[in-house]
Scaffold this motif. Structure first.
Motif, PDB file in Angstrom:
ATOM      1  N   ILE A 165      -1.005  -0.375  -8.999  1.00 29.97           N
ATOM      2  CA  ILE A 165      -0.258  -0.881  -7.837  1.00 29.97           C
ATOM      3  C   ILE A 165      -1.101  -0.641  -6.582  1.00 29.97           C
ATOM      4  CG2 ILE A 165       1.915  -0.769  -6.556  1.00 29.97           C
ATOM      5  CD1 ILE A 165       3.239   0.389  -9.047  1.00 29.97           C
TER       6      ILE A 165
ATOM      7  N   VAL B 249       9.169  -1.682  -2.342  1.00 23.93           N
ATOM      8  CA  VAL B 249       9.793  -1.679  -3.661  1.00 23.93           C
ATOM      9  C   VAL B 249      11.207  -1.175  -3.429  1.00 23.93           C
ATOM     10  CG1 VAL B 249       9.748  -0.703  -5.983  1.00 23.93           C
ATOM     11  CG2 VAL B 249       7.605  -1.346  -4.872  1.00 23.93           C
TER      12      VAL B 249
ATOM     13  N   TRP C  89       3.154   8.567 -12.497  1.00 24.97           N
ATOM     14  CA  TRP C  89       2.694   7.805 -11.329  1.00 24.97           C
ATOM     15  C   TRP C  89       1.568   8.599 -10.663  1.00 24.97           C
ATOM     16  CZ3 TRP C  89       2.496   8.238  -5.980  1.00 24.97           C
ATOM     17  CH2 TRP C  89       2.690   7.092  -5.204  1.00 24.97           C
TER      18      TRP C  89
ATOM     19  N   ARG D  20      -2.863   2.116  -0.614  1.00 26.01           N
ATOM     20  CA  ARG D  20      -2.232   3.225  -1.348  1.00 26.01           C
ATOM     21  C   ARG D  20      -2.276   2.884  -2.835  1.00 26.01           C
ATOM     22  NH1 ARG D  20       3.517   3.309  -3.206  1.00 26.01           N
ATOM     23  NH2 ARG D  20       2.173   2.374  -4.785  1.00 26.01           N
TER      24      ARG D  20
ATOM     25  N   HIS E 186       4.417   4.179 -18.219  1.00 24.97           N
ATOM     26  CA  HIS E 186       5.693   4.719 -18.669  1.00 24.97           C
ATOM     27  C   HIS E 186       5.585   5.156 -20.114  1.00 24.97           C
ATOM     28  CE1 HIS E 186       7.110   2.691 -15.046  1.00 24.97           C
ATOM     29  NE2 HIS E 186       8.135   3.516 -15.095  1.00 24.97           N
TER      30      HIS E 186
END
Ligand SMILES: O=C(O)CCC(=O)C(=O)O
Length: 292
Positions: free
Chosen positions: A143, A153, A174, A257, A263
């Motif tokens: 991302i 988001v 993450w 960023r 996951h």
């Protein structure tokens, strides 16, 4: 001492998230970013697949010219863009390196550096510390949260998109490849919200119908005051419980960023919903975490 301590486990259980510093070194972060820069340099996205990514339910339902590109991306490396980066002819109106929202969803399987980061001894140690017996990797994403245009988001629970029976079997890993700050769009959480079930599910629509996905249940509005900002340093990991409510803001700053996230799911005694958009395929069954 374990990379994840008993206190970290307690915090994760209580709040639905925890930050662990130093999962990756600064150099490892830079190597992952460098490899992504090469992937983006070489990307070739067919015109009809120039897909804007949005977490807004209505937009996901309506922008379906390229829905196939999304729904078949679970075992591929595909490119999803920010709004307004193409002209009418599908040509980039900004440098392509600055156009992407994310790349997904199988970096963990096909890109050796990402595979190594996903199966690292530290990540495996975290899963073991949490008592996971047969964790598998569901999906992965890079991302970008681009400077100036990185979209928000909206508040969500990951189990909306990655539904299991019973619930509580999915965790997001993450990893910040750059500092994630209040200015460039760090994560925000409602601590403890993982205990209140889920409000919405995204499901595959019946075969042969369009749009390809639908939502069951309503998007909930959350009290803004309940969100806690979680800025983290480059190389830190945030563990995200599948039901905890979280969000991130637009990036109005001049800094990117970048994040690598994936996951995992405890597969033992868990039913992965056949209604989920993401399905294991012959080419890529969900790989076990406890392998190299
Ligand atoms: O990276 C972000 O800004 C949001 C990521 C997120 O919400 C997720 O992976 O579930």
């Amino acid at each position: 001492m374990d990379f994840m301590t008993d206190r970290d486990v307690e915090k994760y259980m209580a709040d639905g998230y925890v930050v662990l510093d130093g999962l990756l070194t600064s150099q490892e972060c830079d190597e992952l970013r460098q490899r992504m820069a090469e992937i983006v340099e070489q990307m070739d996205v067919p015109e009809h697949c120039r897909t804007t990514f949005s977490t807004h339910p209505d937009e996901q339902l309506n922008k379906q010219g390229n829905a196939d590109y999304f729904i078949t991306s679970g075992d591929k490396i595909r490119f999803f863009f920010e709004e307004g980066v193409f002209d009418d002819k599908g040509e980039f109106i900004i440098p392509k390196q600055r156009s992407l929202n994310k790349v997904g969803h199988a970096l963990h399987a096909y890109e050796p550096l990402y595979k190594k980061a996903t199966h690292s001894p530290k990540v495996q140690g975290i899963a073991k510390k949490l008592g996971l017996l047969s964790p598998v990797i569901l999906q992965s994403m890079y991302i970008f949260k681009q400077p100036g245009i990185g979209g928000e988001v909206r508040p969500h629970q990951d189990a909306t998109f990655l539904y299991t029976e019973p619930l509580g079997r999915v965790m997001g890993v993450w990893i910040a490849l750059e500092d994630a700050t209040l200015n460039n769009g760090c994560l925000w959480f409602i601590p403890g919200s993982q205990n209140s079930g889920i409000t919405q599910r995204m499901v595959r629509a019946p075969e042969g119908t369009f749009p390809l996905t639908d939502f069951i249940g309503k998007e909930k509005t959350y009290d803004e005051q309940k969100f806690i900002a979680v800025p983290v340093k480059k190389g830190s990991v945030v563990l995200i419980h599948g039901q905890v409510v979280h969000r991130s803001a637009e990036n109005n700053s001049e800094d990117s960023r970048h994040v690598y996230t994936f996951h995992i799911m405890e597969s033992q005694d868990t039913r992965w919903s056949p209604d989920n958009w993401l399905q294991p395929t012959e080419e890529l069954p969900f790989p076990p975490l406890y392998t190299k």
